[in-house]
Enzyme design. Structure first.
Site, short mmCIF file in Angstrom:
data_model
loop_
_atom_site.label_atom_id
_atom_site.label_comp_id
_atom_site.label_asym_id
_atom_site.label_seq_id
_atom_site.Cartn_x
_atom_site.Cartn_y
_atom_site.Cartn_z
N TYR A 167 -40.22 34.86 9.99
CA TYR A 167 -40.61 34.08 8.80
C TYR A 167 -39.48 33.18 8.29
CZ TYR A 167 -45.19 36.12 8.48
OH TYR A 167 -46.49 36.45 8.76
N GLU A 205 -49.21 42.61 7.81
CA GLU A 205 -48.92 42.81 9.24
C GLU A 205 -48.25 44.16 9.46
OE1 GLU A 205 -46.90 39.04 10.06
OE2 GLU A 205 -48.74 38.04 9.40
C1 HEM Z 1 -46.09 31.95 5.22
C2 HEM Z 1 -45.97 31.69 6.50
C3 HEM Z 1 -47.10 31.44 7.45
C4 HEM Z 1 -48.34 30.91 7.22
C5 HEM Z 1 -48.92 30.42 5.92
C6 HEM Z 1 -49.04 30.89 8.48
C7 HEM Z 1 -50.34 30.43 8.63
C8 HEM Z 1 -51.05 30.49 9.81
C9 HEM Z 1 -52.43 30.10 9.97
C10 HEM Z 1 -53.32 29.54 8.86
C11 HEM Z 1 -52.78 30.32 11.24
C12 HEM Z 1 -54.14 30.05 11.88
C13 HEM Z 1 -54.97 31.29 11.78
C14 HEM Z 1 -56.36 31.11 12.34
O1 HEM Z 1 -57.22 30.50 11.68
O2 HEM Z 1 -56.59 31.57 13.44
C15 HEM Z 1 -51.62 30.86 11.92
C16 HEM Z 1 -51.56 31.19 13.26
C17 HEM Z 1 -50.37 31.40 13.91
N1 HEM Z 1 -49.13 31.59 13.36
FE1 HEM Z 1 -48.69 31.56 11.41
N2 HEM Z 1 -48.23 31.38 9.45
C18 HEM Z 1 -47.03 31.72 8.87
C19 HEM Z 1 -45.94 32.25 9.51
C20 HEM Z 1 -45.79 32.31 10.87
C21 HEM Z 1 -44.58 32.68 11.55
C22 HEM Z 1 -43.30 33.15 10.88
C23 HEM Z 1 -44.82 32.54 12.89
C24 HEM Z 1 -43.87 32.76 14.04
C25 HEM Z 1 -42.80 32.03 14.23
C26 HEM Z 1 -46.20 32.14 13.04
C27 HEM Z 1 -46.85 31.96 14.23
C28 HEM Z 1 -48.21 31.74 14.36
C29 HEM Z 1 -48.88 31.65 15.64
C30 HEM Z 1 -48.22 31.76 17.00
C31 HEM Z 1 -50.24 31.45 15.35
C32 HEM Z 1 -51.38 31.23 16.37
C33 HEM Z 1 -51.35 29.77 16.71
C34 HEM Z 1 -52.47 29.31 17.58
O3 HEM Z 1 -53.31 30.10 18.01
O4 HEM Z 1 -52.51 28.11 17.81
N3 HEM Z 1 -46.75 32.00 11.80
N4 HEM Z 1 -50.59 30.96 11.01
#
Ligand code: HEM
Ligand code: FAD
Length: 402
Positions: A98, A140
């Site tokens: 994060y 998580e």
């Molecule tokens: C407050 C922080 C964060 C927010 C608001 C956020 C938000 C999101 C959202 C909205 C999605 C799409 C979910 C869906 O509809 O399937 C997502 C997917 C994802 N997030 Fe985060 N995220 C955060 C932090 C992180 C962090 C720290 C990482 C890792 C470095 C990360 C990695 C990913 C990955 C790999 C996906 C799937 C992407 C894909 O399938 O294209 N996220 N996140």
């Protein structure tokens, strides 16, 4: 809760951040992958990056979260966070990651908005970020600990024991555990992330819904080949179709997913289209395994009967349930040999069948399909909170965000 100090700053800057959030999300990912190319190996889905859908989903979630904080400071958008937390957990995301996202997101906000980002504005948006981040980290942690795992060990290798052609475009993979460690149970409707080594040496994760109830040894999922039709062909689905066979070993996560069966005993109505049938197949299989007497109505739309994946299994499960029925809609015409309770031509029309009062609905299929069905159900008086939906990609709709 957002502090009294930050609240007016967020209120005042929401319009400008909202207007530029798409550009911020784009700059954020570009910058982050420049600084941390390793995140594109096994974590981020490069198909979604190329299409811009993940950028949109991130932008939408941040804007929605900030708006919710200002409008309802006392509650968080639970649905939105749950969906994201499950997706993160299915990728083995770690709390320390994060900070990386924070650094790059704040960089992108500064890069796009320039001098408008005073120290006060930066501090207020940092607060929003960490409120969201801590809510997700907390969820998580709960998901990992409920399964007794750490983020690093959500992955496990499985051997393909069956590969079954369902339709021209869909194959089902049945995989078996390789060791005698217990197989963690899945909730009906959940998905796994399959992580594949691509020909260029990079790992790519994709989610697939489980199509069968647990038996303690196997998991099953069905994959639709994503054809290019002018764009690049889907890389993981085609790799699975063309190169993975019986005897091969694949890496898969534990099951996760927030769209799961409502087992309170209410009537259930499943509405699916195309490959969106897979979570419904999983739910039906769980109901059969449990000897359920629930009232179940299955509605499915497809191009024609030949394109209807896992149809034999779905119909057999409907028939094995004492209180279930199934109706289909075929775009071409209403012909077919499946012994269903009703067959219609054209798009799904929920007014063509009797739907039980007080039912819990689950929708899965292309976004326009789900939007049309959800609207039709709401017009018929179904409360929006009784309609769950699964999106096979980043959720760009966020209709049930709170
Ligand atoms: C407050 C922080 C964060 C927010 C608001 C956020 C938000 C999101 C959202 C909205 C999605 C799409 C979910 C869906 O509809 O399937 C997502 C997917 C994802 N997030 Fe985060 N995220 C955060 C932090 C992180 C962090 C720290 C990482 C890792 C470095 C990360 C990695 C990913 C990955 C790999 C996906 C799937 C992407 C894909 O399938 O294209 N996220 N996140
Ligand atoms: C919760 C969930 C459950 C799912 N369950 C299932 C399931 O049960 N069965 C199933 O088959 N699928 C399921 N999916 C979808 C699955 O995860 C994959 O998204 C799907 O298999 C496509 O992956 P791919 O690697 O083949 O395509 P990708 O390579 O990711 O391509 C996806 C799209 O992006 C386009 N694209 C790629 N690169 C570019 C570029 N450079 N420019 C423009 N466009 C580009 C492609 O043309 C394609 O349309 C599910 C998804 C989720 C989120």
């Amino acid at each position: 809760m957002l502090s009294e100090k930050s609240r007016p700053v967020i209120e005042a800057t929401l319009p400008v951040v909202g207007e530029n959030i798409g550009a911020i999300a784009q700059r954020f990912y570009q910058h982050m992958f420049g600084e941390h190319p390793e995140l594109l190996d096994g974590l981020f889905n490069r198909g979604n990056q190329a299409e811009g859908t993940q950028q949109q989903a991130l932008a939408g979630s941040v804007a929605m979260f900030a708006t919710a904080l200002v409008e309802h400071p006392d509650r968080l958008p639970e649905h939105l966070l749950q969906r994201v937390a499950h997706k993160h957990a299915s990728l083995g995301l770690r709390p320390d990651q994060y900070q990386v996202v924070y650094d790059n997101l704040m960089w992108a906000i500064g890069d796009v908005l320039g001098d408008a980002v005073t120290d006060e504005v930066a501090a207020a948006w940092s607060e929003v970020y960490w409120l969201m981040a801590f809510a997700l980290i907390h969820m998580e942690r709960g998901l990992y600990s409920a399964r007794g795992v750490r983020p690093e060990i959500v992955w496990r290798d499985w051997e393909v024991t069956e590969k079954t052609r369902e339709t021209d475009d869909v194959v089902t993979f049945r995989v078996k555990r390789l060791d005698d460690r217990p197989v963690r149970t899945s909730l009906p409707g959940q998905y796994v992330t399959v992580k594949m080594l691509m020909p260029d040496g990079v790992h790519q994760p994709r989610q697939y819904s489980l199509t069968r109830a647990d038996d303690g040894e196997h998991r099953s999922f069905a994959v639709k080949r994503v054809r290019g039709d002018g764009k690049p062909a889907g890389e993981v689905s085609n790799l699975l179709h063309d190169t993975v066979d019986v005897g091969d070993v694949i890496t898969m996560s534990l099951p996760f997913g927030d769209v799961v069966l409502d087992d309170s005993g209410r009537p259930l109505v499943f509405c699916s289209a195309g490959i969106g049938v897979t979570p419904m197949a999983g739910m039906l299989s769980h109901l059969v395994a449990a000897g359920s007497h629930f009232d179940v109505t299955v509605l499915h739309a497809d191009a024609d009967e030949e394109s209807f994946a896992v149809r034999g299994q779905v119909l057999a499960d409907v028939r094995a349930l004492p209180n279930a029925r199934m109706y289909v809609w075929y775009e071409q015409d209403a012909t077919g040999t499946l012994d269903v309770d009703g067959r219609f031509a054209g798009m799904m029309d929920v007014s063509a069948v009797d739907l039980p009062a007080g039912a819990a609905y689950v929708l899965c299929g292309p976004l326009p399909f789900m939007q049309a069905v959800r609207s039709a159900l709401i017009d018929r008086g179904v409360p929006p909170q009784d309609i769950q939906y699964e999106v096979f990609g980043p959720d760009l709709w966020q209709a049930d965000a709170d």
